[in-house]
Design an enzyme around this catalytic site. Structure first.
Site, short mmCIF file in Angstrom:
data_model
loop_
_atom_site.label_atom_id
_atom_site.label_comp_id
_atom_site.label_asym_id
_atom_site.label_seq_id
_atom_site.Cartn_x
_atom_site.Cartn_y
_atom_site.Cartn_z
N GLU A 292 -57.56 -1.59 -12.81
CA GLU A 292 -56.61 -1.67 -11.70
C GLU A 292 -55.77 -2.94 -11.81
O GLU A 292 -54.59 -2.94 -11.51
CB GLU A 292 -57.39 -1.64 -10.37
CG GLU A 292 -56.71 -0.83 -9.28
CD GLU A 292 -57.65 -0.54 -8.10
OE1 GLU A 292 -58.22 0.57 -8.09
OE2 GLU A 292 -57.80 -1.39 -7.22
N GLU A 295 -53.26 -2.47 -14.49
CA GLU A 295 -52.21 -1.59 -13.96
C GLU A 295 -51.25 -2.40 -13.08
O GLU A 295 -50.03 -2.26 -13.15
CB GLU A 295 -52.86 -0.46 -13.16
CG GLU A 295 -51.88 0.60 -12.69
CD GLU A 295 -52.56 1.70 -11.87
OE1 GLU A 295 -53.79 1.66 -11.72
OE2 GLU A 295 -51.83 2.57 -11.38
N CYS A 319 -60.24 3.21 -4.57
CA CYS A 319 -61.71 3.32 -4.64
C CYS A 319 -62.29 4.18 -3.54
O CYS A 319 -63.41 4.66 -3.66
CB CYS A 319 -62.36 1.94 -4.50
SG CYS A 319 -61.64 0.72 -5.54
N SER A 339 -53.12 3.34 -7.20
CA SER A 339 -53.60 3.03 -8.53
C SER A 339 -54.14 4.32 -9.14
O SER A 339 -54.81 5.10 -8.46
CB SER A 339 -54.71 1.99 -8.47
OG SER A 339 -55.42 2.00 -9.68
N LYS A 378 -67.54 10.66 -0.97
CA LYS A 378 -67.83 10.61 -2.41
C LYS A 378 -68.29 11.98 -2.92
O LYS A 378 -68.13 12.31 -4.08
CB LYS A 378 -68.88 9.56 -2.70
CG LYS A 378 -68.37 8.12 -2.60
CD LYS A 378 -67.59 7.70 -3.83
CE LYS A 378 -66.94 6.33 -3.63
NZ LYS A 378 -65.88 6.07 -4.62
N GLU A 381 -65.13 13.65 -3.66
CA GLU A 381 -64.51 13.07 -4.84
C GLU A 381 -65.19 13.59 -6.11
O GLU A 381 -64.53 13.98 -7.07
CB GLU A 381 -64.62 11.54 -4.79
CG GLU A 381 -63.93 10.85 -5.95
CD GLU A 381 -64.15 9.34 -5.94
OE1 GLU A 381 -65.30 8.89 -5.71
OE2 GLU A 381 -63.17 8.61 -6.15
N GLU A 386 -60.52 17.80 -11.27
CA GLU A 386 -59.98 17.03 -12.40
C GLU A 386 -60.96 15.96 -12.92
O GLU A 386 -60.72 15.35 -13.94
CB GLU A 386 -58.65 16.39 -11.99
CG GLU A 386 -58.74 15.33 -10.89
CD GLU A 386 -58.64 15.90 -9.47
OE1 GLU A 386 -58.87 17.11 -9.31
OE2 GLU A 386 -58.37 15.12 -8.55
N CYS A 549 -67.09 -0.07 2.90
CA CYS A 549 -68.19 0.84 2.54
C CYS A 549 -69.47 0.55 3.32
O CYS A 549 -70.27 1.45 3.56
CB CYS A 549 -68.48 0.74 1.06
SG CYS A 549 -67.03 1.08 0.06
#
Lengths: 618, 398, 168
Positions: A292, A295, A319, A339, A378, A381, A386, A549
């Site tokens: 990140e 980037e 994240c 990102s 999560k 996710e 993908e 989190c």
């Protein structure tokens, strides 16, 4: 200006309170317990810092106020003059018993089989008040269809008491409004748009509703059976990574005070349960910082040096999967700002089935990759189609802190009493930079520790004492910080493919922003749209959950600011205690760039495995 | 459609027929706010929706609020079973209502009025729009009413969408704000923080209609009628088992017996006073007076003849509440449901002592623990029927 | 889900009349409910977007009020009052029987031809002229089984005439 205190009497005790204090808060100040089901410490004006009407719909917190005919809801009654209050009387007790019996009269479900058995506010109150379910009966069959078992957020109306904590959380903290009361009168319930399943709703799977639900009406999809099956399958190699936030909270499920870190005891427990390897998500958190950060450097170079306005600044962190789904639904026009780096969970998944498998001669098709997360999103996710660049699912199963606590209990393990043990190599170096990912501001702090050191060539400690970047810490909903880069150093070899030098950064003031709770993300996005100060930021950290989190939707119940503060303290305590506190000093990460992602961060191979893309959801 | 086609029977001379609302408005235009509030207070006018809050006092509170804009809302969500007098006022005396709202505006310092009309009265909407247009043209509404400076007021009609609970003023305000019509907490009162959080006066249709009459004829004209504690007169909607159902005006203090005589319901065995949320009065108590100090009512009078099954009546009312509860608070949402079920059951099987105790306690919980007046009054009809007509239930199984 | 363009322009038109803030939600929904007899998913989504009110809340409001429906309904919605003054009137039960027989549907149902939906409603303020019903916004009082048949016939003719106008 200090307002004059008002003297009131509660159950014969005189006390002085600030005008505007609710009767409920005043009573709790003198240790009088008034039961509540719709009121929640996070959902009142005091916690929200703004005036919100108390819902006062459960009517459990009723008290007698002298001079008032009816009983008054103490959560909604503000003290603005002298009052004489009784919190216990036959009328109050009978009303509470009736209300509980009424709730039970439409409460279908087996307490023994309920996920919240032993941790259910309704159950506890029924016990305290000796509820008589013979009064108004219990349903003999479900009154509502059970939710589809694929829903990550399992919402069972059969156990709902319509207290509305879920939808108020969804609105006030998350700004999502996935739920609304539906219908009227006897037909009132809580529903998504068109009464669809949660997985079809505009819901970000953050699970904040679960954390505040007083009953078992809201739970997460239970993946423990699948994980047990994998562990017990001799043909499978089962690895687990553990994120930082659950370690600071799981003790709460075992009677520990909030803020008791059990990181290394948990490692022992996981091995006892039968996981073949226990890895530290801190590794991939540090890896995320490289990807990140690289980037960001690339985007800054594009914007500052190449004057290319397609750089899509500010760059947004990626994240938090709740935040990702949020932006996909509500601000798709800003997806280029995200990102492209995968989250630490997914990066770990990708390298376990490639780099690790190769290195250890494991057949990736036999690896079952599990992650322990403080998070319900999560699970979503991990299931994104993908997320399989290695040719296998990056992550097979996600367990929440609550699910793992159950597994540990099922294995007969008394977690707090276990001896400590380390994480497994090659992803086992505990780092402070990775640990603080668990708190709001942590990703930003880790990024700044690395980026500033890399760019200036000087120790971060010269700018921030003990490398603690205090300006980005705290629970303020939206925060900003800035650092001006005074001098620059040479470009380290690992980043040399990205920029020729850092001269262009000399004198640049790096501006960063932070938001936690997607309702605060809305504030940031509106400000950016209006060209406000946040639009001038270079990098913004977004965390879907309040507190980051550590306040995740998969964390132990209950939650409130005090508990979240204690968890944060544990996280920053671990950070301070670790030898390695900067991502670029994590030897495991440097090794993987030497051995596997040889072209460095944001290169072809890392893009293939460690980056992804997102799309608008309609 | 022509509002006259549904014009009902009017059983007595109505004060409104003889009033000249514009004269009252003209008088008001010459008075300052304090004098207006003083006149309304002196008349003793109390809210005609049923709760009976002194109108002058409500206006005074709203006047004292400094935040602007302020709103005047006319509650035309006449939904109490058995009430239809606002229907007649809106079809025949809308000018009085609008004049009353404008006067209220002047008194409290509001320039905006909203009439919240129940969806069931949509057929009155075009008529009310016509009256508003005519009044604007005549300078009785809009900027500088009657040429007076500092007297501007206009009215917008907003439609409900079918919800009895929106007759509760805070639920009505929520509805106007585009939300579900759910009652708010008792505090703050609408006069402090009402529509859009701003000071708001909500009064019933009839309350507003009396205002210009009081100004025209003087507070004494009004206060001389009625009793000391309940000055003035009011309209009653009489229906059910009587020969001449319709709308009647009486000064407060009139006996139920008188109403029954005039409406041709002398042989009644019971009368429901105040609609579903009111109380059922048996024949032995027909000498009770209709006044705030005795039988308070929003004007609904439903007559039950000698052959009526009173627990069928109770069942009908409880079902009404079960469906019309906003569903927000537990005692009302589930209390009405369980009470309704229990009435259905007791009509079959009777009611034993234990069952009666449970239901009386539930009713007490609903009365004391519900969030708003709807839930608090929902068990009233059942309780008064149980008190007076328990003998009509089948005997419990031996 | 795609919102048809004619629906979009209808919502935009309603918003231009009633405003673009939350207070316009009921009037806008009312307009749509009137022209389509119900509030479709597409219509609610469009309103959500135009007014910036979350879709779940639009749905929550739409399901609260009894005059709104989120299920398709007939061109004419019949609402027979079932509160006490109407329900205890001598002609009430014959009227109920006539409605059910004439329409061939139960309460809560819509006729196969999509012309009528039969519903019951709480007090509509016509107790002095019981039994009473609304057909859309029209009032019908002092109902008898004969008058009900005549009234339904009127609306059937209207519906048929409307069809002809459409197809012409």
């Amino acid at each position: 200006m200090t307002a004059e205190l008002i003297t009131i009497t509660i159950d014969g005790t005189a006390l002085k309170v600030v005008p505007g204090t609710t009767v409920l808060d005043a009573a709790r100040k003198v240790n009088i317990d008034i039961p509540t089901l719709c009121h929640h410490a996070d959902l009142c004006s005091a916690a929200l810092g703004k005036k919100v009407p108390a819902p006062s719909n459960c009517r459990m917190c009723l008290v007698e106020v002298e001079g008032q005919r009816a009983l008054q809801a103490s959560c909604a009654t503000e003290i603005n003059g002298p009052m004489n209050i009784k919190t216990s009387s036959p009328a109050i007790r009978h009303a509470r018993q009736d209300i509980l019996a009424l709730m039970m009269s439409e409460h279908y479900g087996d307490c023994a089989a309920c996920r919240r058995n032993g941790n259910c506010e309704l159950q506890q109150l029924c016990a305290e008040y000796g509820v008589d379910t013979a009064l108004f009966g219990r349903p003999e069959a479900p009154l509502y269809a059970m939710p589809d078992e694929d829903n990550i957020i399992q919402r069972d109306m059969n156990k709902c008491v319509i207290c509305r904590r879920c939808l108020r959380t969804c609105e006030l903290y998350q700004g999502v409004v996935a739920l609304s009361p539906e219908g009227r009168g006897e037909h009132t319930d809580i529903a998504t748009f068109m009464d669809r399943e949660m997985m079809e709703a505009w819901c970000i799977n953050c699970g904040q509703c679960i954390n505040r639900c007083p009953t078992g009406a809201l739970t997460e999809r239970d993946d423990t059976a699948a994980v047990w099956a994998a562990i017990e399958d001799p043909d499978k190699l089962v690895v687990i990574q553990t994120a930082p936030a659950p370690r600071a909270a799981i003790g709460e499920c075992f009677g520990c005070e909030p803020g008791t870190p059990l990181t290394f005891e948990m490692n022992t427990a996981l091995k006892k349960i039968g996981f073949d390897k226990v890895f530290d998500t801190n590794f991939s958190a540090d890896l995320t910082i490289f990807e990140e950060g690289a980037e960001l450097l690339g985007r800054l170079y594009k914007a500052v040096v190449l004057k290319d306005n397609s750089a899509a600044l500010p760059q947004f962190t990626s994240c938090s999967p709740g935040w990702i789904k949020f932006i996909e639904h509500f601000y798709p026009e800003y997806l280029p700002n995200l990102s492209s780096a995968k989250s630490p969970q997914q990066m770990m998944g990708a390298v376990v089935k490639t780099y690790f498998a190769e290195k250890n001669g494991w057949d990736p098709s036999k690896i079952v990759s599990v992650s322990l997360m403080p998070c319900t999103a999560k699970k979503f996710e991990a299931a994104r189609p993908e997320m399989d660049a290695s040719g296998h699912r990056d992550i097979d199963y996600v367990l929440t802190t609550r699910e793992l606590a159950r597994m540990i209990k099922q294995a007969g393990i008394d977690l707090p009493k276990l001896e400590k043990s380390d994480f497994d190599n090659p992803f086992g170096t505990p780092t402070g930079s990775g640990v603080i990912f668990g708190a709001t501001g942590g990703v930003m702090e880790a990024a700044l520790r690395t980026v500033l050191e890399v760019v200036t060539g000087e120790k971060i400690e010269t700018l921030f004492d003990k490398a603690d970047i205090l300006p980005v810490r705290g629970f303020e909903g939206v925060r900003m910080a800035q650092v001006t880069i005074g001098k620059v150093g040479p470009v380290p070899a690992i980043f040399s493919h990205l920029v020729p030098d850092f001269e262009w950064l000399k004198g640049v003031t790096v501006k960063v922003g932070l938001a936690h709770g997607t309702a605060n993300a809305i504030r940031v996005m509106q400000d950016i749209k209006e060209g406000g100060p946040l639009s001038q930021c270079h990098f913004i950290e977004f965390m879907a959950c309040p507190g980051g989190c550590l306040g995740g939707g998969g964390q132990p119940i209950p939650t409130n600011l005090e508990i979240r503060t204690a968890r944060a303290k544990a996280i920053y305590g671990e950070d301070a205690a670790y030898k390695v506190r900067k991502s670029h000093e994590n030897e495991d990460v440097l090794r993987i760039y030497r051995e596997f992602f040889k072209e460095g961060p944001c290169s072809h191979k890392s893009h293939e495995l460690l980056h992804t893309h997102y799309k608008e959801r309609v | 459609m022509d509002v006259k086609t549904v014009h009902g029977f009017v059983g007595s001379k109505l004060s409104f027929s003889e009033a000249n609302g514009d004269a009252g408005l003209k008088k008001a235009a010459t008075m300052d706010a304090e004098a207006l509030i003083g006149a309304v207070s002196a008349s003793g006018l109390k809210g005609r929706g049923g709760a009976g809050f002194p109108t002058g006092m409500k206006w005074k509170f709203a006047r004292a609020e400094t935040r602007t804009p302020k709103y005047i809302i006319c509650n035309a969500d006449e939904g109490e079973p058995g009430t239809f007098k606002d229907r007649l006022i809106l079809s025949d005396f809308a000018d009085l209502v609008f004049a009353g709202m404008a006067i209220a505006g002047k008194a409290v310092g509001a320039e905006k009025g909203i009439l919240y009309l129940r969806a069931e009265y949509e057929w009155l909407h075009p008529h009310l729009d016509e009256v508003l247009a005519r009044r604007r043209k005549a300078g009785l509404l809009g900027p500088d009413i009657l040429g007076g400076k500092n007297f501007s007021f206009d009215i917008e009609i907003r439609m409900g969408a079918g919800a009895y609970v929106c007759g509760e003023e805070s639920a009505l305000i929520e509805s106007l704000e585009g939300k579900r019509g759910e009652a708010r907490n008792r505090m703050p009162f609408p006069v402090q923080a009402g529509y859009l959080g701003l000071p708001t006066v909500v009064n019933n249709v009839e309350t507003f209609a009396w205002v210009p009459c009081i100004l025209e004829k003087g507070p004494e004209w009004f206060s001389k009628m009625g009793t000391q504690k309940s000055p003035g007169a009011r309209l009653f909607s009489i229906s059910g088992d009587c020969k001449k159902p319709g709308i009647y005006e009486y000064p407060f203090g009139v006996s139920l017996r008188q109403l029954l005589k005039d409406a041709g319901g002398e042989n009644a065995k019971a009368v429901q006073v105040g609609g579903a949320s009111g109380t059922c009065v048996p024949a032995s108590k027909f000498d009770r007076k209709l006044a705030f100090e005795d039988l308070a009512t929003g004007g609904s009078i439903i007559v039950f003849g000698p052959d009526r099954d009173m627990f069928a009546v109770a069942e009908n009312f409880q079902q009404f509440f079960e469906e019309e509860s906003c569903g927000q608070c537990v005692p009302c949402r589930l209390g009405n449901m369980r009470l309704h079920e229990a009435i259905v059951k007791m009509r079959e099987e009777g009611l034993d002592a234990k069952g009666e105790m449970v239901l009386r306690r539930l009713a007490a919980t609903m009365q004391s623990a519900s969030k708003c007046g709807l839930g608090q009054s929902a068990p009233n009809a059942f309780l008064s029927i149980l008190d007076n007509f328990a003998g009509e239930l089948p005997r419990g199984k031996a | 889900m795609d919102v048809p363009s004619h629906l979009q322009s209808e919502v935009k038109q309603l918003v231009s009349v009633h405003g673009r803030d939350r207070t316009a939600l009921l009037p806008v929904l009312r307009g749509l409910n009137k022209s389509h007899s119900y509030l479709s998913e597409a219509a609610m989504l469009c309103v959500s977007k135009e007014l910036g009110v979350p879709r779940a809340e639009v749905y929550g409001v739409a399901t609260f009020y009894s005059f709104f429906s989120v299920e398709p309904r007939g061109k004419y919605v019949i609402r027979l009052c079932r509160t006490i003054s109407c329900a205890m009137n001598g002609t009430y039960h014959p009227v109920v029987a006539a409605l059910i027989e004439e329409l061939g549907v139960a309460f809560g149902e819509t006729t196969a031809d999509g012309v009528f939906t039969l519903e019951q409603t709480a007090c509509i303020g016509l107790c002095d002229q019981a039994p009473a019903m609304l057909v859309n916004d029209d009032v019908h009082v002092k109902l008898t089984k004969e008058s009900v048949r005549a009234i339904l016939g009127e609306y059937r003719r209207k519906a048929a005439a409307g069809e002809k106008v459409k197809s012409a």
